[in-house]
Design a protein around this motif. Structure first.
Motif, short mmCIF file in Angstrom:
data_model
loop_
_atom_site.label_atom_id
_atom_site.label_comp_id
_atom_site.label_asym_id
_atom_site.label_seq_id
_atom_site.Cartn_x
_atom_site.Cartn_y
_atom_site.Cartn_z
N LEU A 1 0.66 -1.20 0.22
CA LEU A 1 -0.17 0.08 0.25
C LEU A 1 0.74 1.15 -0.09
O LEU A 1 1.81 1.32 0.31
CB LEU A 1 -0.98 0.04 1.22
N PRO A 2 0.45 2.47 -0.46
CA PRO A 2 1.20 3.59 -0.56
C PRO A 2 1.31 4.13 0.98
O PRO A 2 0.41 3.62 1.83
CB PRO A 2 0.36 4.61 -1.21
N GLU A 3 2.46 4.78 1.09
CA GLU A 3 2.84 4.93 2.50
C GLU A 3 1.88 6.22 2.88
O GLU A 3 1.76 7.14 2.22
CB GLU A 3 4.21 5.55 2.59
N SER A 4 1.65 6.41 4.28
CA SER A 4 0.59 7.27 4.88
C SER A 4 1.80 8.62 4.90
O SER A 4 2.75 8.42 5.35
CB SER A 4 0.01 6.99 5.93
N ARG A 5 1.07 9.83 4.28
CA ARG A 5 1.89 10.74 4.73
C ARG A 5 1.04 12.20 4.64
O ARG A 5 -0.33 12.01 4.80
CB ARG A 5 2.91 11.13 3.60
N GLU A 6 1.50 13.28 5.01
CA GLU A 6 0.66 14.62 5.20
C GLU A 6 0.16 14.87 3.55
O GLU A 6 0.69 14.59 2.46
CB GLU A 6 1.70 15.69 5.65
N SER A 7 -1.22 15.30 3.61
CA SER A 7 -1.68 15.72 2.23
C SER A 7 -1.05 16.59 1.78
O SER A 7 -0.29 17.71 2.43
CB SER A 7 -3.20 16.08 2.79
N ARG A 8 -0.92 16.72 0.43
CA ARG A 8 -0.29 17.62 -0.30
C ARG A 8 -0.91 18.11 -1.57
O ARG A 8 -1.65 17.38 -2.21
CB ARG A 8 1.16 17.35 -0.69
N VAL A 9 -0.70 19.49 -1.86
CA VAL A 9 -1.25 20.02 -3.27
C VAL A 9 0.03 20.28 -4.03
O VAL A 9 0.71 21.05 -3.86
CB VAL A 9 -2.21 21.08 -2.94
N VAL A 10 -0.25 19.81 -5.39
CA VAL A 10 0.79 20.12 -6.36
C VAL A 10 0.02 20.83 -7.81
O VAL A 10 -0.79 20.24 -8.08
CB VAL A 10 1.39 18.75 -6.83
N TYR A 11 0.63 21.85 -8.10
CA TYR A 11 -0.10 22.73 -9.05
C TYR A 11 0.90 22.52 -10.42
O TYR A 11 2.19 22.81 -10.19
CB TYR A 11 -0.16 24.33 -8.80
N LEU A 12 0.56 22.11 -11.40
CA LEU A 12 0.95 21.82 -12.69
C LEU A 12 0.90 22.66 -13.61
O LEU A 12 -0.53 22.95 -13.96
CB LEU A 12 1.19 20.46 -13.17
N GLY A 13 1.94 23.27 -14.16
CA GLY A 13 1.52 24.19 -15.63
C GLY A 13 1.02 25.57 -15.13
O GLY A 13 0.53 26.41 -16.14
N ASP A 14 1.20 26.07 -14.03
CA ASP A 14 0.97 27.11 -13.51
C ASP A 14 2.04 28.33 -14.05
O ASP A 14 3.20 28.05 -13.77
CB ASP A 14 0.96 27.36 -12.04
#
Length: 317
Positions: free
Chosen positions: A304-317
């Motif tokens: 399973l994916p490792e649990s971690r802090e939520s993150r937001v990634v902006y692409l193309g800005d």
């Protein structure tokens, strides 16, 4: 907190709904299956009589394809009837880029906000989605995304933001195009090696030793097919058909994809629709080549994916 509407309680929609409820949101749900709706009502959701009755401050659709989305939004008692200015509509369904453009145009007329999105879950949705260990890619205007990002972070571990609503749909289909071609090519290679008496596991060791890590990774994924790696053949078939429809509209040739689609048709005709795509291709190549690909398997647990802090990634800005 905004009220949330959820249309579609399938393999992904139901666990997303459970996660929304666990975060304390007021949730209204609608699905064509009354039993699934009743289960969510017992968990604290409000059941809607129709798609239009499920419309809320933020409304999500999590449906199989563009056909179901168009019916739920623009059909009789569809969500479009009750969407008002200032509301936000997020489509996380298995729709194509043209459907996202159509939804965007319609919602702009209603002066409502729209985000096109896709779900990326590495593992069984029933396991990883309730834990939030998955990714949501959304596309749309930055202002609309920023207004929804706190809610989306409550639902998923990673939020990838793209500048246009149709982009997540196109990119998700492109991922399936890659994986479909890899699954077919790997099944064919393993059949070719096995027919000569060569052990595919030795081939994997060679790839690792020579540093051919990309090829080794493809072969490893194919060998893990009995651990339920990958989505069902029926899902990838739908995405490949959508890719070909887009290509036809753009009038661009797709010879490799067309051949892959025909091989998928062979898998469907052979009764492998519900198998995950790598397993379906393995079974198909055993059938058409007369080889035994049991040696091209690895018995390993799905990580399973490792649990971690939520993150937001902006692409193309």
């Amino acid at each position: 907190m905004p009220t949330i509407g959820l249309i579609g309680l399938g393999n992904a929609g139901r666990p997303i709904g459970e996660r929304i409820l666990a975060r304390g949101y007021t949730l209204t749900v609608y699905d064509l299956n009354p039993a699934i709706m009743e289960n969510m009502v017992r968990r604290g959701a409000r059941g809607a009589a129709s798609a239009k009755d499920a419309v809320s401050d933020i409304t999500l659709t999590v449906l199989p394809s563009s056909i179901e989305v168009r019916r739920a939004v623009f059909g009789e008692a569809g969500a479009f009837e009750t969407i008002h200015p200032g509301m936000t509509f997020i489509d996380l369904s298995g729709t194509d880029p043209d459907c996202a453009r159509e939804l965007q145009s319609g919602l702009e007329v209603k002066q409502a906000a729209f985000l096109g999105g896709t779900i990326h879950a590495s593992g069984a949705p029933a396991i990883v989605i309730p834990q939030g260990q998955f990714t949501i890619a959304v596309g749309g205007k930055r202002k609309i995304i920023d207004g929804c990002v706190d809610f989306l972070k409550e639902v998923a571990q990673t939020i990838i933001c793209l500048p246009e609503p149709w982009m997540p749909k196109a990119f998700k289909i492109a991922v399936i195009m890659y994986s479909t071609a890899n699954n077919i090519a790997t099944a064919e290679i393993c059949s070719w090696l096995t027919a000569q008496g060569a052990d595919p596991k030795l081939f994997l060791q060679l790839l690792r030793t020579t540093g051919s890590q990309a090829s080794a990774a493809r072969l490893e994924e194919f060998m893990k097919r009995n651990n339920n790696n990958g989505g069902a053949l029926s899902n990838s078939y739908k995405d490949i058909r959508q890719a070909l429809e887009v290509a036809a509209a753009l009038q661009i040739p797709m010879p490799l994809l067309s051949m892959a689609n025909q091989i998928q048709e062979m898998g469907r005709a052979s009764g492998f629709t519900r198998l995950n795509s790598p397993a379906a291709m393995g079974k198909l190549y055993e059938l058409i080549t007369g080889t035994d690909l049991s040696g091209a398997t690895m018995n390993v647990d799905k990580k399973l994916p490792e649990s971690r802090e939520s993150r937001v990634v902006y692409l193309g800005d």
